[in-house]
Design a protein around this motif. Structure first.
Motif, PDB file in Angstrom:
ATOM      1  N   TYR A   1      16.624 -34.126 -31.790  1.00  0.00           N
ATOM      2  CA  TYR A   1      16.056 -32.823 -32.108  1.00  0.00           C
ATOM      3  C   TYR A   1      14.729 -32.623 -31.366  1.00  0.00           C
ATOM      4  O   TYR A   1      14.491 -31.574 -30.756  1.00  0.00           O
TER       5      TYR A   1
ATOM      6  N   THR B   1      14.151 -30.068 -28.333  1.00  0.00           N
ATOM      7  CA  THR B   1      13.153 -29.015 -28.518  1.00  0.00           C
ATOM      8  C   THR B   1      12.150 -29.005 -27.368  1.00  0.00           C
ATOM      9  O   THR B   1      11.833 -27.960 -26.800  1.00  0.00           O
TER      10      THR B   1
ATOM     11  N   THR C   1      13.895 -27.813 -24.177  1.00  0.00           N
ATOM     12  CA  THR C   1      14.157 -26.370 -24.231  1.00  0.00           C
ATOM     13  C   THR C   1      12.862 -25.596 -24.009  1.00  0.00           C
ATOM     14  O   THR C   1      12.827 -24.634 -23.226  1.00  0.00           O
ATOM     15  N   GLY C   2      11.778 -26.022 -24.684  1.00  0.00           N
ATOM     16  CA  GLY C   2      10.483 -25.361 -24.522  1.00  0.00           C
ATOM     17  C   GLY C   2      10.005 -25.410 -23.076  1.00  0.00           C
ATOM     18  O   GLY C   2       9.519 -24.416 -22.523  1.00  0.00           O
TER      19      GLY C   2
ATOM     20  N   VAL D   1      12.166 -22.965 -21.108  1.00  0.00           N
ATOM     21  CA  VAL D   1      11.918 -21.566 -21.488  1.00  0.00           C
ATOM     22  C   VAL D   1      10.592 -21.083 -20.896  1.00  0.00           C
ATOM     23  O   VAL D   1      10.493 -19.963 -20.395  1.00  0.00           O
ATOM     24  N   GLU D   2       9.593 -21.964 -20.906  1.00  0.00           N
ATOM     25  CA  GLU D   2       8.292 -21.571 -20.334  1.00  0.00           C
ATOM     26  C   GLU D   2       8.393 -21.304 -18.839  1.00  0.00           C
ATOM     27  O   GLU D   2       7.533 -20.653 -18.258  1.00  0.00           O
TER      28      GLU D   2
ATOM     29  N   ILE E   1      16.506 -20.058 -20.034  1.00  0.00           N
ATOM     30  CA  ILE E   1      16.985 -20.361 -21.389  1.00  0.00           C
ATOM     31  C   ILE E   1      18.216 -21.243 -21.267  1.00  0.00           C
ATOM     32  O   ILE E   1      19.227 -20.823 -20.692  1.00  0.00           O
ATOM     33  N   PRO E   2      18.144 -22.485 -21.754  1.00  0.00           N
ATOM     34  CA  PRO E   2      19.293 -23.382 -21.595  1.00  0.00           C
ATOM     35  C   PRO E   2      20.549 -22.808 -22.246  1.00  0.00           C
ATOM     36  O   PRO E   2      20.488 -22.278 -23.354  1.00  0.00           O
ATOM     37  N   PRO E   3      21.666 -22.915 -21.552  1.00  0.00           N
ATOM     38  CA  PRO E   3      22.898 -22.349 -22.113  1.00  0.00           C
ATOM     39  C   PRO E   3      23.545 -23.284 -23.131  1.00  0.00           C
ATOM     40  O   PRO E   3      23.218 -24.459 -23.200  1.00  0.00           O
TER      41      PRO E   3
ATOM     42  N   GLY F   1      20.921 -21.592 -31.102  1.00  0.00           N
ATOM     43  CA  GLY F   1      21.835 -21.073 -30.089  1.00  0.00           C
ATOM     44  C   GLY F   1      21.108 -20.255 -29.034  1.00  0.00           C
ATOM     45  O   GLY F   1      21.721 -19.796 -28.079  1.00  0.00           O
ATOM     46  N   ASN F   2      19.782 -20.080 -29.195  1.00  0.00           N
ATOM     47  CA  ASN F   2      18.975 -19.271 -28.273  1.00  0.00           C
ATOM     48  C   ASN F   2      19.609 -17.895 -28.033  1.00  0.00           C
ATOM     49  O   ASN F   2      19.805 -17.479 -26.878  1.00  0.00           O
TER      50      ASN F   2
ATOM     51  N   ARG G   1      20.773 -13.271 -24.925  1.00  0.00           N
ATOM     52  CA  ARG G   1      20.157 -14.595 -24.924  1.00  0.00           C
ATOM     53  C   ARG G   1      18.638 -14.456 -24.898  1.00  0.00           C
ATOM     54  O   ARG G   1      18.075 -13.910 -23.946  1.00  0.00           O
ATOM     55  N   ILE G   2      18.004 -14.892 -25.966  1.00  0.00           N
ATOM     56  CA  ILE G   2      16.551 -14.974 -25.987  1.00  0.00           C
ATOM     57  C   ILE G   2      16.172 -16.338 -26.575  1.00  0.00           C
ATOM     58  O   ILE G   2      16.988 -16.978 -27.231  1.00  0.00           O
ATOM     59  N   ALA G   3      14.944 -16.747 -26.317  1.00  0.00           N
ATOM     60  CA  ALA G   3      14.542 -18.106 -26.688  1.00  0.00           C
ATOM     61  C   ALA G   3      14.271 -18.229 -28.187  1.00  0.00           C
ATOM     62  O   ALA G   3      13.413 -17.527 -28.729  1.00  0.00           O
TER      63      ALA G   3
ATOM     64  N   ARG H   1      11.010 -23.497 -33.400  1.00  0.00           N
ATOM     65  CA  ARG H   1      11.131 -24.797 -32.730  1.00  0.00           C
ATOM     66  C   ARG H   1      10.189 -24.900 -31.533  1.00  0.00           C
ATOM     67  O   ARG H   1       9.643 -25.955 -31.244  1.00  0.00           O
ATOM     68  N   LEU H   2      10.030 -23.790 -30.805  1.00  0.00           N
ATOM     69  CA  LEU H   2       9.344 -23.850 -29.515  1.00  0.00           C
ATOM     70  C   LEU H   2       7.876 -23.451 -29.590  1.00  0.00           C
ATOM     71  O   LEU H   2       7.188 -23.431 -28.567  1.00  0.00           O
TER      72      LEU H   2
ATOM     73  N   PHE I   1       6.482 -20.539 -30.057  1.00  0.00           N
ATOM     74  CA  PHE I   1       6.128 -19.267 -29.422  1.00  0.00           C
ATOM     75  C   PHE I   1       6.166 -18.143 -30.452  1.00  0.00           C
ATOM     76  O   PHE I   1       6.982 -18.162 -31.375  1.00  0.00           O
TER      77      PHE I   1
ATOM     78  N   ARG J   1       3.985 -13.402 -24.494  1.00  0.00           N
ATOM     79  CA  ARG J   1       4.274 -14.637 -25.232  1.00  0.00           C
ATOM     80  C   ARG J   1       2.964 -15.268 -25.706  1.00  0.00           C
ATOM     81  O   ARG J   1       2.050 -15.489 -24.921  1.00  0.00           O
TER      82      ARG J   1
END
Lengths: 321, 286
Positions: free
Chosen positions: A99, A103, A106-107, A110-111, A115-117, B35-36, B53-55, B75-76, B78, B92
């Motif tokens: 986890y 996380t 992914t962060g 995303v930054e 966005i990971p699929p 699932g973003n 799809r968004i974060a 989680r992130l 933001f 952001r």
């Protein structure tokens, strides 16, 4: 299946409310409130898996055993491995680490605008088809596990660790989780990377994951059982026993697949001979076969270290100029 | 006729949580954090209309003027501000650890976002896109609600709510509700506040006076009560996160029935909410 899933959630909920959350709140870790429920669920599923495996495999082992043993002392330590791996701390630590790293990764992405699929976002047809999605996840992970397993038989240092799994002469349904901790860590990292790439949901298909783990436990059982004409579809006790046979121990083995034999067929490592061989690794120290949990881990570590030294030496690392 | 049965199930990627209704009320947006993705459903039939799809969308909401759509990405870490019409990312913020719940001032100038793992409440100025203030609200803040010129924040670690001055960020009141106070809602007539308390131990829903903040009644609800909705007949629908059920509570008698619904029910939207005047939000049940 849904009512079973609900029953597990209710049990996990009680466990969470009355046992885990009081501890988290005491130590001011209540931010983990949501995830604590998932930890409980993992334990409940693990316990259920062990009970179901026990309930099915024990009668089968009594009914049609390949071998009868005067005592089962060597099996006892495998029970400990199973409980630690399926009910105890190992799955929870694995889940928490996965986890956290997922996380973080992914962060990070995303930054940077990506966005990971998930598998379903790459293949939209899969949305709303959870069984099919699960099957694809299972095939991908089993394929990865085939190569992890095959490579663990190919490198001297890696087999030094994996020999612990093969040393068992009293192979039973408890033996599936009998692994060296370093070997477990490598497996964990292996699946970690793949899980991150394909965006695997750690807790989306728990019952089905347990079904796959059941196949793996059954394949280790001391049962004279093959799946006949369906032998190519799912790994049977006979098929996997051939992999654990004395002749197959070490660096030239066969039948590496954990769940789906198709990988062995595809890469020409399948052996469907109708034989039930004695299991074990004749070259493994006795401590790996019949030692305590600690003795097995210590011996495995020592062998690993020695094998690593030989591997380095063969590469010319560490020699004086 | 109400059967209290599941009539259909619509797909999502992972674990749907909170919802928001689009300003034209044609789409129910549902956040799927792991699932973003943001899923769009028909608010009348529940049919899947699409997804974007968004974060990491966890708690979501439109500003009262519908100009912005704000997402807490728990989680992130933001807080993402999207354009309300196009859902394109505008700004952001990284104001703390585990952005949990949010609400807005009625004039849409400010957002208030709880940081579950920083123990803080943060206020953002959406006109200048800057952080206004950050205050230590208490241990593990979660649900946030603007009420009567104040901001109420649930504190899971302290089993109650605090009232925060939205101008300076100072704490003005505190009220005990129950262990694990998680989310807060205001009923349609603005007569009762409800706080869901998720434990440990006994879990419950507490009814409070919205003026005095004094508890009126506590309803023991097992299974980790989370979000709620109030039906026209006065029954309170409660998501039981850890019991795979929705409880339907009669607030008069305290009796409730349960509807098995599947893993981790979270936000609850009732199609009757479409008849409400003004903006329909998850926490202000009018």
């Amino acid at each position: 299946m849904q009512s079973l899933d609900r029953l597990f959630s209710i049990i996990a909920g009680y466990m969470d409310q009355w046992a885990v959350l009081p501890v988290l709140y005491y130590f001011h870790w209540m931010a983990w409130d949501d995830l604590a429920f998932d930890w409980c669920l993992i334990c409940v599923y693990g316990l259920f898996a062990v009970l179901v495996t026990y309930a099915i495999c024990v009668p089968l082992e009594l009914w049609r055993p390949v071998e009868r043993w005067p005592d089962k002392k060597a099996v006892a330590v495998d029970v400990l491995y199973t409980l630690l791996n399926r009910v105890g701390v190992v799955p929870i630590v694995t889940f928490v680490l996965f986890y956290q790293v997922q996380t973080w990764a992914t962060g990070f992405l995303v930054e940077r605008g990506f966005i990971p699929p998930t598998l379903e976002s790459l293949v939209p047809f899969l949305l709303g088809r959870p069984m099919l999605t699960f099957l694809i996840y299972a095939l991908i992970l089993d394929f990865a596990d085939y190569w992890r397993h095959r490579l663990s038989h190919s490198f001297r240092w890696w087999y030094a660790l994996h020999a612990l799994h093969h040393a068992q002469r009293q192979m039973s349904f408890w033996s599936d989780d009998r692994n060296h901790l370093i070997d477990d860590t490598i497996s964990f990292l292996w699946f970690f990377v793949i899980g991150l790439i394909i965006g695997i949901p750690p807790l989306q298909f728990p019952l089905l994951v347990l079904a796959l783990k059941f196949v793996e436990s059954l394949s280790h059982a001391n049962i004279r059982l093959s799946f006949g004409p369906l032998e190519w579809l799912l790994v049977s006790p006979r098929f996997h026993r051939f992999h654990h046979g004395l002749r197959a121990a070490g660096r030239n083995s066969c039948n590496y697949a954990s769940v789906f034999p198709v990988w062995d067929i595809m890469f020409r490592t399948a052996d469907f001979r109708d034989e039930y061989l004695p299991t074990g690794d004749a070259r493994a120290p006795e401590a790996l076969a019949t030692g305590s949990y600690v003795a097995q881990q210590a011996t495995g570590l020592k062998l690993f270290w020695q094998a690593l030294g030989k591997s380095w030496a063969s590469l010319g690392i560490g020699r004086a100029a | 006729m109400t059967t209290h049965q599941v009539v259909s199930t619509a797909p999502a990627y992972r674990e749907p949580s909170h919802w928001a209704l689009t300003p034209d009320r044609s789409q129910l947006l549902v956040a799927d954090a792991s699932g973003n993705a943001l899923f769009m459903y028909d608010p009348r039939t529940g049919a899947l209309l699409g997804h974007k799809r968004i974060a990491d969308p966890y708690q979501i909401g439109y500003t009262p003027d519908n100009r912005y759509f704000v997402v807490n990405a728990l989680r992130l870490d933001f807080v993402d501000v999207y354009d309300g019409a196009t859902l394109e990312l505008v700004k952001r913020f990284k104001p703390g650890r585990w952005p949990s719940h949010l609400d807005f001032s009625p004039d849409s100038r400010w957002s208030f976002n709880s940081m579950q793992n920083s123990d803080t409440l943060v206020s953002l100025d959406l006109t200048t896109m800057t952080e206004r203030w950050c205050v230590k609200a208490g241990t593990t803040p979660a649900g946030v609600l603007w009420l009567n010129g104040r901001v109420l924040v649930c504190l899971m670690g302290e089993g109650g709510i605090v009232e925060v001055d939205p101008i300076k960020g100072g704490i003005t009141r505190w009220q005990k509700t129950g262990d694990g106070a998680h989310n807060i809602f205001l009923d349609e007539q603005r007569h009762i506040l409800y706080v869901s308390n998720r434990g440990p131990g006994q879990t419950s829903l507490t009814a409070l006076d919205p003026i005095t903040l004094k508890p009126i009644r506590a309803y023991p609800i097992p299974g980790g009560p989370d979000d709620i909705a109030i039906a026209p007949d006065g029954k309170i629908w409660i998501a039981q996160r850890f019991a795979e059920s929705v409880a339907v509570l009669d607030p008069e008698t305290g009796d409730y029935t349960t509807i098995p619904v599947g893993r981790s029910p979270h936000g609850i939207f009732l199609s009757t909410m479409l008849k409400q005047k003004g903006q329909v939000t998850a926490e202000r049940l009018r």
